[in-house]
Design a protein around this motif. Structure first.
Motif, PDB file in Angstrom:
ATOM      1  N   ALA A  99      -8.221   9.305  10.579  1.00 46.63           N
ATOM      2  CA  ALA A  99      -6.790   9.329  10.863  1.00 46.63           C
ATOM      3  C   ALA A  99      -6.123   7.977  10.659  1.00 46.63           C
ATOM      4  CB  ALA A  99      -6.559   9.814  12.297  1.00 46.63           C
ATOM      5  N   VAL A 100      -6.727   6.911  11.172  1.00 51.34           N
ATOM      6  CA  VAL A 100      -6.053   5.605  11.155  1.00 51.34           C
ATOM      7  C   VAL A 100      -5.823   5.082   9.737  1.00 51.34           C
ATOM      8  CG1 VAL A 100      -6.243   3.182  11.844  1.00 51.34           C
ATOM      9  CG2 VAL A 100      -6.784   4.999  13.481  1.00 51.34           C
ATOM     10  N   PRO A 101      -6.857   5.002   8.877  1.00 52.72           N
ATOM     11  CA  PRO A 101      -6.576   4.518   7.517  1.00 52.72           C
ATOM     12  C   PRO A 101      -5.679   5.461   6.723  1.00 52.72           C
ATOM     13  CG  PRO A 101      -8.864   5.212   7.706  1.00 52.72           C
ATOM     14  CD  PRO A 101      -8.301   5.200   9.079  1.00 52.72           C
ATOM     15  N   ALA A 102      -5.805   6.772   6.945  1.00 60.26           N
ATOM     16  CA  ALA A 102      -4.934   7.714   6.240  1.00 60.26           C
ATOM     17  C   ALA A 102      -3.475   7.490   6.636  1.00 60.26           C
ATOM     18  CB  ALA A 102      -5.348   9.150   6.537  1.00 60.26           C
ATOM     19  N   LEU A 103      -3.234   7.233   7.918  1.00 59.83           N
ATOM     20  CA  LEU A 103      -1.877   6.975   8.386  1.00 59.83           C
ATOM     21  C   LEU A 103      -1.337   5.671   7.819  1.00 59.83           C
ATOM     22  CD1 LEU A 103       0.575   7.544  10.186  1.00 59.83           C
ATOM     23  CD2 LEU A 103      -0.652   6.428  12.070  1.00 59.83           C
ATOM     24  N   LEU A 104      -2.129   4.609   7.893  1.00 59.79           N
ATOM     25  CA  LEU A 104      -1.664   3.305   7.419  1.00 59.79           C
ATOM     26  C   LEU A 104      -1.396   3.311   5.917  1.00 59.79           C
ATOM     27  CD1 LEU A 104      -3.969   0.915   9.496  1.00 59.79           C
ATOM     28  CD2 LEU A 104      -1.580   1.526   9.923  1.00 59.79           C
ATOM     29  N   VAL A 105      -2.338   3.854   5.164  1.00 58.06           N
ATOM     30  CA  VAL A 105      -2.141   3.934   3.705  1.00 58.06           C
ATOM     31  C   VAL A 105      -0.971   4.861   3.388  1.00 58.06           C
ATOM     32  CG1 VAL A 105      -3.178   4.652   1.523  1.00 58.06           C
ATOM     33  CG2 VAL A 105      -4.526   3.373   3.181  1.00 58.06           C
ATOM     34  N   GLY A 106      -0.822   5.922   4.161  1.00 55.39           N
ATOM     35  CA  GLY A 106       0.297   6.835   3.951  1.00 55.39           C
ATOM     36  C   GLY A 106       1.637   6.160   4.165  1.00 55.39           C
ATOM     37  N   LEU A 107       1.740   5.319   5.186  1.00 51.41           N
ATOM     38  CA  LEU A 107       2.990   4.605   5.448  1.00 51.41           C
ATOM     39  C   LEU A 107       3.306   3.610   4.332  1.00 51.41           C
ATOM     40  CD1 LEU A 107       2.597   3.937   9.283  1.00 51.41           C
ATOM     41  CD2 LEU A 107       4.186   5.536   8.198  1.00 51.41           C
ATOM     42  N   VAL A 108       2.296   2.844   3.929  1.00 54.53           N
ATOM     43  CA  VAL A 108       2.491   1.877   2.834  1.00 54.53           C
ATOM     44  C   VAL A 108       2.864   2.604   1.550  1.00 54.53           C
ATOM     45  CG1 VAL A 108       1.335   0.159   1.387  1.00 54.53           C
ATOM     46  CG2 VAL A 108       0.973   0.158   3.863  1.00 54.53           C
ATOM     47  N   THR A 109       2.199   3.712   1.299  1.00 49.34           N
ATOM     48  CA  THR A 109       2.476   4.503   0.100  1.00 49.34           C
ATOM     49  C   THR A 109       3.903   5.041   0.117  1.00 49.34           C
ATOM     50  OG1 THR A 109       0.160   5.141  -0.128  1.00 49.34           O
ATOM     51  CG2 THR A 109       1.779   6.546  -1.200  1.00 49.34           C
TER      52      THR A 109
END
Length: 241
Positions: free
Chosen positions: A104-114
């Motif tokens: 969840a955490v890396p998917a969320l962070l990368v999703g926000l940056v993306t």
């Protein structure tokens, strides 16, 4: 066993399995590229939605998020890796919760940056067509996009735990997202509003006239993800490693 060491060990797996950082990189690259292409598309359509156009790269890009979640779990079912994981963490629920957290955490962070990158490149292409977008709408789109991608990764992770195969999970989800969801939407009307992808993508729209709103749609996607994770946890408890 404390949860922190379990999280650390699961995070180490995410970092060292090359396909997983690669999937996150593909998520960023594909979403940004397709949003950039959409940003130079025709804007004279009466139904033109500048926010959804700017973030439309998420539609193909979410395949990478789904792949990330599915592969992170399915890798445990290869070469007896799950037996080693459960030998170190006998409480299966604790182990699966840690696995879900490090997905969840890396998917969320990368999703926000993306989402930020996609919005910026698409707005540059849209030019005056995007001038009407307010700050609140853009913030909602970016945050909602990050949460949506995280939920789709968790949805795939839960299904992978049930099916015990990344290939089977992707074979089920990718056609569903790219083909079946649109066919069902055309054939069944409002029923499609409650599909995990259709519901969650409402948060990417500036305007909407569906049964659900942006946040209620995202809540429906969250329910799908929670159901998949609960099914995955039940499968891990009931079946042999």
């Amino acid at each position: 066993m404390e949860l922190t060491p379990v999280l650390r060990s699961e995070w180490l797996k995410i970092r060292t399995l090359r396909s997983l950082p690669g999937a996150l990189l593909a998520l960023f690259a594909a979403t940004t590229a397709f949003s950039a292409i959409a940003g130079v598309s025709e804007t004279s359509d009466p139904g033109f939605d500048p926010l959804f156009t700017a973030l439309s790269g998420v539609v193909p890009g979410q395949i990478a998020a789904v792949s990330f979640g599915a592969m992170a779990v399915s890798s445990e079912f290869q070469s007896g890796a799950l037996r080693l994981s459960l030998a170190a963490v006998p409480r299966r629920g604790r182990w699966f919760a840690a696995k879900a957290a490090v997905i969840a955490v890396p998917a969320l962070l990368v999703g926000l940056v993306t989402a930020i990158a996609a919005l910026l490149v698409a707005r540059a292409g849209l030019g005056p067509a995007a001038d009407g977008l307010g700050t609140g709408e853009q913030v909602r789109g970016v945050v909602g996009c990050g949460v949506y991608l995280m939920l789709m990764a968790l949805f795939a992770a839960g299904l992978a735990a049930v099916l015990r195969s990344g290939v089977a999970t992707l074979s089920l989800l990718i056609p569903f997202i790219l083909v079946v969801s649109f066919v069902i939407g055309d054939a069944t009307g409002t029923v499609a509003d409650f599909l995990p992808d259709k519901a969650g993508q409402l948060v990417l729209r500036e305007t909407y006239d569906d049964t659900l709103g942006p946040w209620s749609g995202l809540a429906v996607t969250a329910l799908w993800a929670a159901a998949a994770l609960l099914a995955g946890a039940w499968s891990l408890r009931r079946r042999d490693a």
